[in-house]
Structures are given as structure tokens and as C-alpha cells.
Design an enzyme around this catalytic site. Structure first.
Site, PDB file in Angstrom:
ATOM      1  N   HIS A 196       0.830  -1.201   0.000  1.00 23.33           N
ATOM      2  CA  HIS A 196       0.000   0.000   0.000  1.00 23.33           C
ATOM      3  C   HIS A 196       0.870   1.259   0.000  1.00 23.33           C
ATOM      4  O   HIS A 196       0.684   2.167  -0.821  1.00 23.33           O
ATOM      5  CB  HIS A 196      -0.910  -0.019   1.229  1.00 23.33           C
ATOM      6  CG  HIS A 196      -1.789   1.184   1.358  1.00 23.33           C
ATOM      7  ND1 HIS A 196      -3.098   1.194   0.935  1.00 23.33           N
ATOM      8  CD2 HIS A 196      -1.557   2.433   1.864  1.00 23.33           C
ATOM      9  CE1 HIS A 196      -3.634   2.384   1.169  1.00 23.33           C
ATOM     10  NE2 HIS A 196      -2.716   3.150   1.728  1.00 23.33           N
ATOM     11  N   GLU A 197       1.830   1.291   0.915  1.00 23.62           N
ATOM     12  CA  GLU A 197       2.690   2.474   1.018  1.00 23.62           C
ATOM     13  C   GLU A 197       3.618   2.604  -0.188  1.00 23.62           C
ATOM     14  O   GLU A 197       3.975   3.713  -0.586  1.00 23.62           O
ATOM     15  CB  GLU A 197       3.508   2.425   2.315  1.00 23.62           C
ATOM     16  CG  GLU A 197       2.674   2.391   3.586  1.00 23.62           C
ATOM     17  CD  GLU A 197       1.705   3.558   3.689  1.00 23.62           C
ATOM     18  OE1 GLU A 197       1.968   4.627   3.095  1.00 23.62           O
ATOM     19  OE2 GLU A 197       0.663   3.401   4.365  1.00 23.62           O
ATOM     20  N   HIS A 232       1.907   4.690  -2.782  1.00 24.16           N
ATOM     21  CA  HIS A 232       2.062   6.124  -2.510  1.00 24.16           C
ATOM     22  C   HIS A 232       3.471   6.585  -2.886  1.00 24.16           C
ATOM     23  O   HIS A 232       3.661   7.614  -3.536  1.00 24.16           O
ATOM     24  CB  HIS A 232       1.841   6.401  -1.018  1.00 24.16           C
ATOM     25  CG  HIS A 232       0.436   6.213  -0.555  1.00 24.16           C
ATOM     26  ND1 HIS A 232      -0.660   6.713  -1.232  1.00 24.16           N
ATOM     27  CD2 HIS A 232      -0.072   5.585   0.540  1.00 24.16           C
ATOM     28  CE1 HIS A 232      -1.768   6.408  -0.582  1.00 24.16           C
ATOM     29  NE2 HIS A 232      -1.442   5.705   0.492  1.00 24.16           N
TER      30      HIS A 232
END
Length: 423
Positions: free
Chosen positions: A18-19, A22
Site C-alpha cells: 500500500h505504502e 504512494h
């Protein structure tokens, strides 16, 4: 211990992916990423590579990517503040010391008159001889204060300097990567375990008997076709499973078809506790025939990702309309216990569970709630419509309130989990 390791690996992988979404799209947009963190709280491991600090923190319950300009991390030198400057060969300031005691003899000191460390990149002030001097600051200059080093962030490297589209994509990429991860996990299952040849028949045929289970100890074998349970004929796996679940610790009489021969068995279902309720289990598995085909595995990965996305989305809709109780929600404790249960069925079940959790994490983060990715995307939409952003103070207050409410919800859900699983 195995459950702890499985939980940390699964949750850590989901958060890291997920990170990474980003991180990747922030870097593509030219945004400086100050820190890539897995977990919260005190640092356990910290490695700096380039302009980014990569950390693993004590509490494995999330993570974050800290982008320049997001959290008021820029430094402003107030007039009259005494700073030390280390000038590089290019004549530009490479290091700015905010400590008053610096042992390096090459450091020049001056009393700041004016400065701009974001756009014009300069420092102007009075040196020890009272002369007004001005120095250009390198785009890669470092600020040192009490042993901590911080790279300056020129405005064009800050989050707020980018277009609405670039910022929105950097935020949306986190949930997007959770869906991508789920697809690849389902794809791996299809490649390694195989893809179902046809739709499951739902017949009560035993595909696997778990070692040490009540079924194995009673003599049940792979391929047994369940015909009668406790005197009642069964024709589907669901009927068979329901009888087992409803009768924990109750001796049940089975009649099975084994290669054309009727075999009678007595099995006492073991008791398992889920969501505060007790169920019976005998340790058998139903699986449909599979084949290993790379093209079908790709289709299987996409189909499973879409199917679970829609199922979770429907459950959220039921929660909003009141058809689904908040007591059914699970926090970290509930997820841990579920992982413990799933781990008993092998690596493929754990992989499937991880993919479902990844989709769930992606959807939850897209909800238009303050402090979540979806809440930030909502503010970008408002900015695109208005033609100007909402003030940082107002947006920050909304996100702060959202964080507080989410923490309260997390405490409520965790307490429900503790009551259901341990009392």
C-alpha cells in the site's frame, strides 16, 4: 508462534505494498519522500538511502509515506536567528547549522536578516564583522539541529506544488496497489495450486482429511462420499457442514460411500469458537478438481479480485443501511484470530486470506472519510471544482477529528473482539 509470524508477514506485506504505491507515484510526480515507514511508534530499523529514510517501527499496525510539505516540515529562519553555514566548492550553502556550538572551523556564522529555503533559495544576514552578506543555498542543502539532519525541500519538490491530478494519483495509488497485490496473490494461487476445472458440484465428497483431526481418528478417508449423518440423508456439502457445525462435542453417526461400499463411522466434532459462538468441526476439506493453465490462472486472478471486491463492497453497503451490525466488524485482534483459524488449512488458504484482506484494506482506505485516503481524495475533488484548495488549517482540523473518531471506532471494535474471543 507460527500464527504471530503469519500475521506479521501478511499484515506487513499488505501495508508495505500500500505504502509503496504512494511512494512510487510520489516519486514519479517529483515529490520528495522524506520517510517510508512500516509500523508506528519508536524506530526499530532505520536506513537512509538518498533523500528517503526507510524505517520499520515497533507497532505493526499500519505505515505511512511522509512527503515533503505535507506536515509543515519546512524550516523558516526568523530574522535575528544566528546560524552556521558550510559553503561548498560551488559557492552555495551545503549545510545549515541551527546549533550555536559547532566545532567545524570552516563554518561561517551570521545573524539572519532574511531567507527563503523554498523558492529563491538564499540566506542573507550579518557576519561576525557586521557586514551584510548573501549566500545562495544548494537545492540539496542539509539542515542540522541537535544531531538531526533534514534535507531542505525546494517548493517544486513539495506535495502542494504539484497539480491536483498528480497529488490525487499519489494518494489513490495506495489502495490501487492493494488491489494489484490481491490480483497477483490470486494469480499465484492459480499457477501453483491450479484453477477449478468447472463450477463446484457442492456434493459432500471429502477432498482432504486433516492430520490429527476427529475425522482422521475415526477412519474417514479422502474420496468418501457422505450419504447419511445422524440418520438424516445429506445431498450437499452445505447440508453436511451445517450438521457438523451445529453439534460440537456430540457423537454423530456417518454413513459414507467408499468405492461402492457403505461404511459406518462415528465422529465427535471438535469445538471451535468464532465471534463468541461455538461450532463443531471434524477436519475435512471440500475442493473441486483443478488444472494448471497460465492463461486461466490470469483470468482466475482477475475474476477472484473482482468477485471479492464486490462482496466486500456489498457488505459495506449493508453496514450503512443497518443490515449488518457493527459488532460483526473485526479489528487487529479479530484479524489475528481469523489468521490463526485460516493457518490450519495450509499455505494456499493463508494466501487467499491475504488477498481478501488486501482488497478490504484498499476499499476501506477509499471510503470518503477524514484521515483516510478517500477523505483526502474528496478534498482534491472539492479543490478541482472550486479552482482553489481548502485551507490547510480547515482540512487539518477535519482530518484530526476523523483520526480521533477512527481511534474510538478501533477501540470499540477491538473490545468487541476481545470479549468475543476471550470471554
Amino acid at each position: 508462534m507460527e500464527t504471530v509470524i503469519a500475521f506479521i508477514v501478511i499484515f506487513g506485506t499488505l501495508v508495505a505494498f500500500h505504502e509503496f504505491g504512494h511512494f512510487l507515484f510520489a516519486k514519479r510526480a517529483g515529490i520528495m519522500v522524506r520517510e517510508f515507514a512500516i509500523g508506528f511508534g519508536p524506530k526499530i530499523i532505520a536506513i537512509r538511502k538518498g533523500e528517503t529514510l526507510y524505517t520499520i517501527r515497533l507497532l505493526p499496525l499500519g505505515g505511512y509515506v511522509r512527503m515533503a510539505g505535507e506536515d509543515f516540515d519546512t524550516v523558516e529562519l526568523q530574522p535575528g536567528y544566528r546560524v552556521g553555514l558550510l559553503i561548498g566548492r560551488s559557492g552555495e550553502v551545503e549545510k545549515i547549522y541551527l546549533n550555536r556550538n559547532v566545532a567545524n572551523p570552516d563554518v561561517l556564522f551570521l545573524e539572519t536578516e532574511s531567507s527563503d529555503l523554498e523558492k529563491e533559495l538564499y540566506i542573507e544576514g550579518y557576519d561576525d564583522e557586521g557586514q551584510l552578506v548573501r549566500y545562495n543555498v544548494s537545492r540539496k542543502a542539509i539542515i542540522l539541529e541537535k544531531g538531526q539532519e533534514t534535507l531542505i525541500a525546494p517548493y517544486d519538490r513539495q506535495f502542494e506544488s504539484k497539480s491536483v491530478g498528480s497529488r490525487a494519483m499519489a494518494i489513490f495509488a495506495g489502495p490501487l496497489f492493494n488491489f494489484i497485490l490481491a490480483f497477483f496473490i490470486f494469480l499465484a494461487i492459480g499457477l501453483l495450486q491450479g484453477v477449478p476445472i468447472s463450477e463446484p458440484t457442492n456434493e459432500p465428497i471429502i477432498s482432504e482429511v486433516k492430520a490429527g483431526s476427529p475425522a482422521q481418528m475415526a477412519g474417514m478417508e479422502e474420496g468418501d462420499y457422505i450419504k447419511v449423518v445422524d440418520g438424516k440423508p445429506v445431498s450437499t456439502w452445505m447440508e453436511f457442514s451445517k450438521v457438523i457445525q451445529d453439534n460440537p462435542e456430540v457423537p454423530l453417526q456417518f454413513e459414507v460411500d467408499r468405492n461402492g461400499e457403505r461404511v459406518k463411522l462415528e465422529i465427535i466434532p471438535a469445538t471451535v469458537k468464532e465471534k463468541g459462538k461455538e461450532f463443531g468441526r471434524i477436519g475435512v476439506v471440500y475442493e473441486s478438481p483443478v488444472e494448471k493453465n497460465p492463461l486461466k490462472a490470469v483470468a482466475f486472478g482477475a475474476e477472484q479480485t473482482y468477485t471479492w471486491f464486490m462482496r466486500i463492497f456489498e457488505l459495506l453497503g449493508m453496514l450503512v443501511t443497518g443490515k449488518f451490525s457493527i459488532d460483526a466488524l473485526s479489528g487487529p485482534v479479530g484479524i489475528y484470530k481469523a489468521t490463526e483459524e485460516v493457518a490450519q488449512f495450509g499455505i494456499y488458504s493463508l494466501m487467499n486470506w491475504a488477498a481478501i484482506l488486501s482488497i478490504n484494506l484498499g476499499i476501506m482506505n477509499l471510503l470518503p472519510l477524514p484521515a483516510l485516503d478517500g477523505g483526502r481524495l474528496l478534498f482534491f475533488l472539492i479543490e478541482a471544482i472550486r479552482g482553489k484548495p481548502v485551507s490547510k488549517q480547515k482540512e487539518g482540523m477535519v482530518h484530526f477529528v476523523g483520526i480521533m473518531l477512527l481511534m474510538v471506532l478501533m477501540l470499540v471494535v477491538t473490545w468487541n473482539d476481545i470479549q468475543q474471543f476471550f470471554f
